[in-house]
Design a protein around this motif. Structure first.
Motif, PDB file in Angstrom:
ATOM      1  N   PRO A  15      59.603  33.033  42.141  1.00 56.24           N
ATOM      2  CA  PRO A  15      59.175  32.056  43.148  1.00 56.24           C
ATOM      3  C   PRO A  15      57.685  32.192  43.429  1.00 56.24           C
ATOM      4  CG  PRO A  15      60.357  33.869  44.182  1.00 56.24           C
ATOM      5  CD  PRO A  15      60.505  34.056  42.708  1.00 56.24           C
ATOM      6  N   ASP A  16      57.080  31.117  43.882  1.00 61.52           N
ATOM      7  CA  ASP A  16      55.651  31.146  44.165  1.00 61.52           C
ATOM      8  C   ASP A  16      55.338  32.208  45.215  1.00 61.52           C
ATOM      9  OD1 ASP A  16      55.369  29.117  42.390  1.00 61.52           O
ATOM     10  OD2 ASP A  16      55.220  27.521  43.896  1.00 61.52           O
ATOM     11  N   GLY A  17      54.169  32.791  45.087  1.00 57.51           N
ATOM     12  CA  GLY A  17      53.720  33.828  45.999  1.00 57.51           C
ATOM     13  C   GLY A  17      52.455  34.442  45.444  1.00 57.51           C
ATOM     14  N   PRO A  18      51.727  35.238  46.227  1.00 57.03           N
ATOM     15  CA  PRO A  18      50.443  35.791  45.767  1.00 57.03           C
ATOM     16  C   PRO A  18      50.559  36.574  44.459  1.00 57.03           C
ATOM     17  CG  PRO A  18      50.703  36.128  48.123  1.00 57.03           C
ATOM     18  CD  PRO A  18      52.012  35.576  47.635  1.00 57.03           C
ATOM     19  N   LEU A  19      51.515  37.503  44.376  1.00 54.03           N
ATOM     20  CA  LEU A  19      51.616  38.295  43.154  1.00 54.03           C
ATOM     21  C   LEU A  19      52.181  37.488  41.988  1.00 54.03           C
ATOM     22  CD1 LEU A  19      51.267  40.904  41.628  1.00 54.03           C
ATOM     23  CD2 LEU A  19      53.448  41.714  42.569  1.00 54.03           C
ATOM     24  N   GLN A  67      55.566  46.870  39.695  1.00 53.15           N
ATOM     25  CA  GLN A  67      56.621  47.846  39.951  1.00 53.15           C
ATOM     26  C   GLN A  67      56.789  48.088  41.449  1.00 53.15           C
ATOM     27  OE1 GLN A  67      56.617  51.304  37.496  1.00 53.15           O
ATOM     28  NE2 GLN A  67      57.983  52.478  38.802  1.00 53.15           N
ATOM     29  N   ALA A  68      55.682  48.174  42.173  1.00 55.91           N
ATOM     30  CA  ALA A  68      55.746  48.501  43.600  1.00 55.91           C
ATOM     31  C   ALA A  68      56.364  47.373  44.419  1.00 55.91           C
ATOM     32  CB  ALA A  68      54.347  48.822  44.120  1.00 55.91           C
ATOM     33  N   GLU A  69      56.038  46.118  44.078  1.00 59.65           N
ATOM     34  CA  GLU A  69      56.454  44.994  44.911  1.00 59.65           C
ATOM     35  C   GLU A  69      57.667  44.244  44.367  1.00 59.65           C
ATOM     36  OE1 GLU A  69      53.167  42.429  46.011  1.00 59.65           O
ATOM     37  OE2 GLU A  69      51.747  44.109  45.879  1.00 59.65           O
ATOM     38  N   LEU A  74      61.131  44.439  36.465  1.00 61.72           N
ATOM     39  CA  LEU A  74      60.221  43.343  36.125  1.00 61.72           C
ATOM     40  C   LEU A  74      59.095  43.785  35.196  1.00 61.72           C
ATOM     41  CD1 LEU A  74      60.288  40.315  37.128  1.00 61.72           C
ATOM     42  CD2 LEU A  74      61.818  41.890  38.328  1.00 61.72           C
ATOM     43  N   LEU A  75      59.048  45.062  34.845  1.00 55.84           N
ATOM     44  CA  LEU A  75      58.010  45.527  33.935  1.00 55.84           C
ATOM     45  C   LEU A  75      58.283  45.027  32.517  1.00 55.84           C
ATOM     46  CD1 LEU A  75      57.605  49.269  35.014  1.00 55.84           C
ATOM     47  CD2 LEU A  75      56.057  47.380  35.532  1.00 55.84           C
ATOM     48  N   SER A  76      57.218  44.764  31.782  1.00 51.18           N
ATOM     49  CA  SER A  76      57.366  44.445  30.362  1.00 51.18           C
ATOM     50  C   SER A  76      57.806  45.698  29.613  1.00 51.18           C
ATOM     51  CB  SER A  76      56.042  43.949  29.786  1.00 51.18           C
ATOM     52  OG  SER A  76      55.091  44.999  29.762  1.00 51.18           O
ATOM     53  N   HIS A  77      58.228  45.507  28.371  1.00 52.79           N
ATOM     54  CA  HIS A  77      58.674  46.655  27.579  1.00 52.79           C
ATOM     55  C   HIS A  77      57.546  47.668  27.409  1.00 52.79           C
ATOM     56  CE1 HIS A  77      60.846  48.946  24.532  1.00 52.79           C
ATOM     57  NE2 HIS A  77      59.739  48.915  23.795  1.00 52.79           N
ATOM     58  N   ALA A  78      56.330  47.199  27.117  1.00 54.36           N
ATOM     59  CA  ALA A  78      55.206  48.116  26.895  1.00 54.36           C
ATOM     60  C   ALA A  78      54.911  48.924  28.148  1.00 54.36           C
ATOM     61  CB  ALA A  78      53.972  47.332  26.457  1.00 54.36           C
ATOM     62  N   CYS A  79      54.901  48.275  29.304  1.00 51.47           N
ATOM     63  CA  CYS A  79      54.593  48.979  30.544  1.00 51.47           C
ATOM     64  C   CYS A  79      55.749  49.885  30.964  1.00 51.47           C
ATOM     65  CB  CYS A  79      54.301  47.978  31.662  1.00 51.47           C
ATOM     66  SG  CYS A  79      52.805  47.006  31.390  1.00 51.47           S
ATOM     67  N   GLY A  80      56.976  49.448  30.698  1.00 51.60           N
ATOM     68  CA  GLY A  80      58.131  50.226  31.120  1.00 51.60           C
ATOM     69  C   GLY A  80      58.362  51.473  30.284  1.00 51.60           C
ATOM     70  N   THR A  81      57.888  51.481  29.049  1.00 52.98           N
ATOM     71  CA  THR A  81      58.112  52.631  28.170  1.00 52.98           C
ATOM     72  C   THR A  81      56.900  53.549  28.066  1.00 52.98           C
ATOM     73  OG1 THR A  81      57.456  51.311  26.241  1.00 52.98           O
ATOM     74  CG2 THR A  81      59.811  51.418  26.773  1.00 52.98           C
ATOM     75  N   PHE A  82      55.710  53.073  28.377  1.00 55.70           N
ATOM     76  CA  PHE A  82      54.511  53.915  28.309  1.00 55.70           C
ATOM     77  C   PHE A  82      54.705  55.140  29.205  1.00 55.70           C
ATOM     78  CE2 PHE A  82      50.362  55.265  29.885  1.00 55.70           C
ATOM     79  CZ  PHE A  82      49.632  55.362  28.720  1.00 55.70           C
TER      80      PHE A  82
END
Length: 435
Positions: A15-19, A67-69, A74-82
């Motif tokens: 949904p729309d929002g700042p992040l 991740q925090a919000e 919702l992390l991508s595979h690259a960010c979630g596995t790094f």
């Protein structure tokens, strides 16, 4: 920052929002490219970096806002596995870490007993399901015995580390000869014979007779250090490392390649070698991690798509990574002198890994450089790996020298200059040059 299609779809449905709005505004869809059979899947999209060349999703304290919000899911595979690398080899899962993560670098490099309980996977039986059909087909039957032998060799402190690497080069060349039918031996018989040779020490005189050419070694280190300067963003941490490295080998007005080589040798003998004699596990751990991360000695490409591996080439790539990292550490050790510490080691290796490791071009460029400098053969790689014992005199002709980069953070930006090599005397030291 690569984004896979499932993550893209999740971000589009937020949904729309700042992040969410920031996420969608930062995404760039990559053109569709057909992947070669067995090759890695092309990147679906990327996150555009901000003006500071950082991920726009980072908070003020450099933590991930997604991740925090929005949550880890919702992390991508690259960010979630790094910073993890996970390979499935014939039904056996193997994991390694990228040293570009500071905590991963600290854990990997500074753990004295990294392989205190090394995995000894049994060869999977025919009923063991593989998670990747192509990989299962490509997996050589003797992968695990070869891998176990290599890890044991890397940790065999009866030989100096450079000799262990030279012996690893011999091993890879013989395995290639077996694979090509040029050497009529089974792998188990060959490994058993090689182990007996190591125990007997019959190769020691031949290795002791190998030439020492510190100038040629430094030449390649300098050229490798400059490979990605115009293909990769230079972060302040890496700029600090380069500044310390160049200062540690005597860079400055009036420096010549001969003076840099002499200072490099002195930094090795007085600062680098005494430190690593006290901490031998650090460079061993670097090699172990690289072996696992790169699926040595067969290589990621061969393991992925079943192409015939060139173990000789894979060793050259391993040697290049080792020589570059050791070369940078020699200069940094020379800069810090007696204050050189494990903190400097982790800082240098993390920053260098982040600069080089995540660029697919680097290893191919490094190999092309070795070929260009005639350093890809057994003798050339020995030159690349060997330093004189402290107090010994290194001989060999000095090669023509490249421009060496000098980096220093200034107002958040990197300032690049170069020293005037003998064949570039018309350029004043400290002035920027285009190469």
């Amino acid at each position: 920052m690569p984004i896979d299609q499932p993550a893209w779809d999740k971000y589009q449905s937020l949904p729309d929002g700042p992040l969410p709005d920031l996420i969608r505004a930062s995404l760039i869809r990559k053109p569709e490219v057909a992947a070669e059979p067995g090759a890695a899947k092309p990147v679906f999209a990327i996150i555009r970096m901000n003006a500071q060349n950082e991920c726009p999703m980072l908070s003020a304290d450099h933590l991930c806002r997604i991740q925090a919000e929005l949550g880890e899911s919702l992390l991508s595979h690259a960010c979630g596995t790094f910073p993890r690398y996970v390979h499935s080899l014939g039904g056996v899962e193997e994991k390694a870490l990228t040293l570009s993560c500071p905590e991963a670098a600290r854990l990997v490099l500074l753990t004295p007993d990294l392989l205190a309980e090394p995995a000894q996977p049994q060869r999977p039986d025919e009923s063991t399901p593989a998670t990747n059909a192509e990989l299962a087909q490509a997996l050589p039957a003797e992968f695990w015995p070869i891998r176990a032998f290599i890890l044991k060799l890397v940790q065999n402190r009866q030989y100096p580390l450079w000799q262990r690497l030279f012996l690893l080069d011999v091993l890879c060349r013989r395995l290639d000869a077996i694979a090509h039918g040029e050497l009529q031996l089974s792998v188990p018989d060959f490994l058993a014979g090689f182990e007996s040779t190591l125990a007997a020490g019959t190769l020691r005189p031949s290795m002791a007779a190998l030439p020492i050419d510190t100038g040629a070694q430094l030449d390649v280190v300098l050229r490798m250090a400059g490979l990605m300067l115009h293909k990769s963003n230079v972060r302040p941490r890496f700029a600090e490392c380069i500044k310390a490295f160049t200062a540690g080998i005597g860079n400055g007005p009036g420096a010549t390649f001969e003076s840099l080589t002499a200072q490099y040798t002195q930094a090795h003998d007085r600062c680098y070698q005494p430190f690593f004699d006290r901490h031998p596990h650090i460079m061993e751990n670097f090699l172990i991690n690289t072996i696992l991360r790169c699926q040595f000695p067969f290589g990621k490409d061969a393991m992925r798509n079943g192409t015939p591996p060139s173990m000789t080439r894979e060793f050259a790539l391993l040697a290049a990574q080792f020589a570059l990292m050791r070369g940078l550490l020699i200069g940094v050790a020379g800069f810090h002198g007696k204050a050189f510490s494990t903190a400097h080691v982790v800082h240098t290796m993390q920053a260098a890994s982040k600069h080089f490791e995540h660029h697919t071009e680097f290893l191919n460029l490094a190999y092309a450089l070795l070929v260009e400098r005639n350093m890809d053969g057994a003798r050339g790689l020995a030159t690349l790996l060997r330093n004189a014992a402290p107090g010994a005199v290194a001989g060999g002709a000095m090669p023509s020298s490249p421009a060496i980069p000098v980096a220093a953070p200034e107002g958040g930006r990197s300032v690049w200059g170069s020293w005037a090599a003998p064949d570039q005397a018309q350029a004043a030291p400290g002035k920027s040059r285009p190469e």
